[in-house]
Design a protein around this motif. Sequence first.
Motif, PDB file in Angstrom:
ATOM      1  N   GLY A  16       1.488   2.495   5.076  1.00 25.85           N
ATOM      2  CA  GLY A  16       1.577   2.018   6.455  1.00 25.85           C
ATOM      3  C   GLY A  16       0.443   1.121   6.892  1.00 25.85           C
ATOM      4  O   GLY A  16       0.260   0.894   8.090  1.00 25.85           O
ATOM      5  N   GLU A  17      -0.296   0.562   5.937  1.00 21.28           N
ATOM      6  CA  GLU A  17      -1.488  -0.209   6.309  1.00 21.28           C
ATOM      7  C   GLU A  17      -1.329  -1.721   6.198  1.00 21.28           C
ATOM      8  O   GLU A  17      -1.961  -2.455   6.952  1.00 21.28           O
ATOM      9  N   CYS A  18      -0.507  -2.199   5.262  1.00 25.61           N
ATOM     10  CA  CYS A  18      -0.570  -3.636   4.939  1.00 25.61           C
ATOM     11  C   CYS A  18       0.520  -4.498   5.575  1.00 25.61           C
ATOM     12  O   CYS A  18       0.350  -5.701   5.731  1.00 25.61           O
ATOM     13  N   GLY A  19       1.649  -3.916   5.888  1.00 30.95           N
ATOM     14  CA  GLY A  19       2.712  -4.672   6.552  1.00 30.95           C
ATOM     15  C   GLY A  19       3.614  -5.486   5.631  1.00 30.95           C
ATOM     16  O   GLY A  19       4.530  -6.153   6.111  1.00 30.95           O
ATOM     17  N   THR A  20       3.391  -5.430   4.318  1.00 28.11           N
ATOM     18  CA  THR A  20       4.246  -6.232   3.419  1.00 28.11           C
ATOM     19  C   THR A  20       5.687  -5.710   3.384  1.00 28.11           C
ATOM     20  O   THR A  20       6.595  -6.424   2.990  1.00 28.11           O
ATOM     21  N   CYS A  32       0.812  -1.230   0.000  1.00 29.33           N
ATOM     22  CA  CYS A  32       0.000   0.000   0.000  1.00 29.33           C
ATOM     23  C   CYS A  32       0.845   1.279   0.000  1.00 29.33           C
ATOM     24  O   CYS A  32       0.402   2.317  -0.455  1.00 29.33           O
TER      25      CYS A  32
END
Length: 164
Positions: A44-48, A41
């Motif tokens: 800062g939302e998905c953590g990948t 993303c």
Amino acid sequence: MTKREVTFTLNGRPVTYLVEPRTTLLRALREHGVTSVKRGCEEGECGTCTVLLDGIPVKSCTLLALEVEGKAVLTVEGLVSKDGKLHPVQQAFIEGGGIQCGFCTPGMVLTAYALLSENPDPTEDDIRRALAGNLCRCTGYSGIFRSVKRAAELLKEGAGCCNS
Ligand code: FES
Ligand code: FES
């Protein structure tokens, strides 16, 4: 834009990157071939894009590369031993079926590694809380949770851990 140098430790080795001040750590790592750190993303939302910064999971899309001056960055490449053996947490993700898409996996593995470094015997709730910032878009969380539990078992069996 004028580039600046940033020097930090990447997986135990000192590196110096030349980056534009606006370049995120995520982009700097990927531009230097560290492609296990995934671009999802970028918000800062998905953590990948998770890496460990001085042992703490952080989302590398939310940091500027210049902010890691003098710090230690760990990616999944750094978990593999010198003789190429997977870390027990990585092995557990294979055994537990936690590797499903490969895209979210590096971030999941690093977050699990950080959790188990602090808490070698996590409850299901502990695991859920720790992984709350790492999204699995295919909703395959049961395999991921099973893998973290398996990692805890392997580490207890003496496969060696965390902070080593
Ligand atoms: S790419 Fe960083 S949190 Fe999604
Ligand atoms: S296993 Fe990666 S998104 Fe679901």
